[in-house]
Design an enzyme around this catalytic site. Structure first.
Site, PDB file in Angstrom:
ATOM      1  N   GLN A   1      -4.834  -1.796   9.485  1.00 13.29           N
ATOM      2  CA  GLN A   1      -4.697  -3.101   8.843  1.00 13.29           C
ATOM      3  C   GLN A   1      -5.286  -4.193   9.737  1.00 13.29           C
ATOM      4  O   GLN A   1      -4.989  -4.253  10.932  1.00 13.29           O
ATOM      5  CB  GLN A   1      -3.220  -3.376   8.538  1.00 13.29           C
TER       6      GLN A   1
ATOM      7  N   LYS B   1       0.845  -1.209   0.000  1.00 12.68           N
ATOM      8  CA  LYS B   1       0.000   0.000   0.000  1.00 12.68           C
ATOM      9  C   LYS B   1       0.876   1.252   0.000  1.00 12.68           C
ATOM     10  O   LYS B   1       0.611   2.213  -0.726  1.00 12.68           O
ATOM     11  CB  LYS B   1      -0.954  -0.025   1.205  1.00 12.68           C
TER      12      LYS B   1
ATOM     13  N   ASP C   1     -11.112   2.510   3.682  1.00 12.42           N
ATOM     14  CA  ASP C   1     -11.366   1.065   3.556  1.00 12.42           C
ATOM     15  C   ASP C   1     -12.860   0.777   3.365  1.00 12.42           C
ATOM     16  O   ASP C   1     -13.231  -0.342   2.988  1.00 12.42           O
ATOM     17  CB  ASP C   1     -10.910   0.345   4.833  1.00 12.42           C
TER      18      ASP C   1
HETATM   19  N1  GUN Z   1      -6.925  -7.132   5.848  1.00  9.84           N
HETATM   20  C1  GUN Z   1      -7.224  -7.842   4.740  1.00  9.84           C
HETATM   21  N2  GUN Z   1      -7.734  -7.033   3.778  1.00  9.84           N
HETATM   22  C2  GUN Z   1      -7.764  -5.796   4.306  1.00  9.84           C
HETATM   23  C3  GUN Z   1      -8.170  -4.534   3.801  1.00  9.84           C
HETATM   24  O1  GUN Z   1      -8.661  -4.389   2.676  1.00  9.84           O
HETATM   25  N3  GUN Z   1      -8.014  -3.481   4.645  1.00  9.84           N
HETATM   26  C4  GUN Z   1      -7.527  -3.615   5.903  1.00  9.84           C
HETATM   27  N4  GUN Z   1      -7.450  -2.521   6.661  1.00  9.84           N
HETATM   28  N5  GUN Z   1      -7.143  -4.757   6.405  1.00  9.84           N
HETATM   29  C5  GUN Z   1      -7.259  -5.845   5.605  1.00  9.84           C
END
Ligand code: GUN
Length: 293
Positions: free
Chosen positions: A96, A52, A119
């Site tokens: 996350q 990211k 998100d």
């Molecule tokens: N863990 C797995 N996929 C995601 C996501 O799209 N965002 C976040 N914050 N955590 C995750």
């Protein structure tokens, strides 16, 4: 059979975003800023967050990575979230997941200001998506909608089967596919661990979105000829021929399923790169065209 190339599509979209950011900064505006909170040292989460941060660089965004050890308290995390909510230089941020067991994930998600929840996990954003109002949409299903759109997959009136009912993928995917929109307008069936006749339901599907986390679950005898198959699975499986000792495997038995399909996404290089790309789209939107402002 057409292979849906998520890697190529994501690269194209990131270039489009970078061009937009260059226009914004040439106009004297600041670049979008995404912050990420990472708790602990889980290998998968470390990789996702690193990717990211890398994507932010490719798009010309500012990024901040805020790390906490595994034993951080819920109160301390919420304090940090409140700080980010109030920080005018941050357009959007993510926490996350998964989080350590002593932290209530929903308490954390609810603490995020919905206008910075890139998100799309906050109940307000989930509710807005559900009734078709503008807001932030969960990145994986949003990325899949982009792929369906850019590859011209016909969805109107089609039977879409979603395998999995997670809050992050299965539920929002079903909502988006049934929405009166293009892509969308599908008749949607959601299958999960208590569904007894998944094979029969899949055989009836024009589109299958597999998001169960069970490697190779969708086999050729479950797929109608000419179907579109979207594979969200990314499970690490042992592979002694690789230096790392593992490789990613999807929820679809790709080797045998691909030849029956009209469209199919590979793993890796299908849905995965699009998920991060959608987060970049959401962050640009939070900065430039925030639905809450
Ligand atoms: N863990 C797995 N996929 C995601 C996501 O799209 N965002 C976040 N914050 N955590 C995750």
């Amino acid at each position: 059979m057409t292979l849906i190339d998520g890697k190529k599509t994501a690269a194209e979209i990131k270039q489009e975003i970078a061009a937009e950011v260059a226009r914004m900064t040439a106009d004297g505006k600041r670049a979008p800023h995404l912050a990420a909170i990472l708790v602990g040292h889980d290998g998968g989460s470390e990789t996702y967050v690193a990717n990211k941060v890398k994507a932010c660089g490719e798009c010309g965004f500012t990024s901040s990575l805020i790390r906490f050890e595994e034993d951080v308290t819920e109160e301390r995390l919420i304090e940090e979230i409140t700080r980010l909510n109030d920080d005018q230089s941050v357009d959007g941020f993510i926490v996350q997941l998964p989080l350590p067991r002593h932290i209530d994930e929903q308490n954390i998600i609810r603490a995020i200001d919905p206008s910075k929840d890139v998100d799309g996990f906050h109940p307000i954003n989930v509710g807005r998506m559900s009734i078709g109002l503008p807001g932030f949409v969960s990145a994986t299903p949003a990325g899949i909608m982009q792929l369906l759109k850019r590859y011209g997959v016909e969805t109107k009136g089609k039977h879409a089967v979603v395998l999995g009912r997670s809050n992050i993928v299965g539920k929002p995917m079903a909502t988006l596919l049934m929405q009166k929109s293009n892509p969308g307008n599908c008749t949607v069936t959601v299958c999960h661990s208590a569904t007894p006749n998944i094979k029969e339901i899949c055989l009836n599907a024009d589109i299958i979105v597999a998001a169960l986390g069970q490697p190779g679950f969708v086999t050729a005898d479950m797929v109608k000829p000419g179907a579109t198959i979207i594979d969200v699975g990314t499970t690490r499986v042992e592979d002694a021929s690789r230096k790392s000792g593992w490789r990613l495997r999807g929820d679809v038995d790709f080797e045998n399923v691909a030849e029956k399909c009209e469209f199919i996404t590979p793993v890796p290089g299908g849905v995965g790169p699009m998920t991060i790309c959608s987060l970049m789209i959401n962050t640009l939107q939070a900065c430039k065209d925030n639905p809450y402002k």
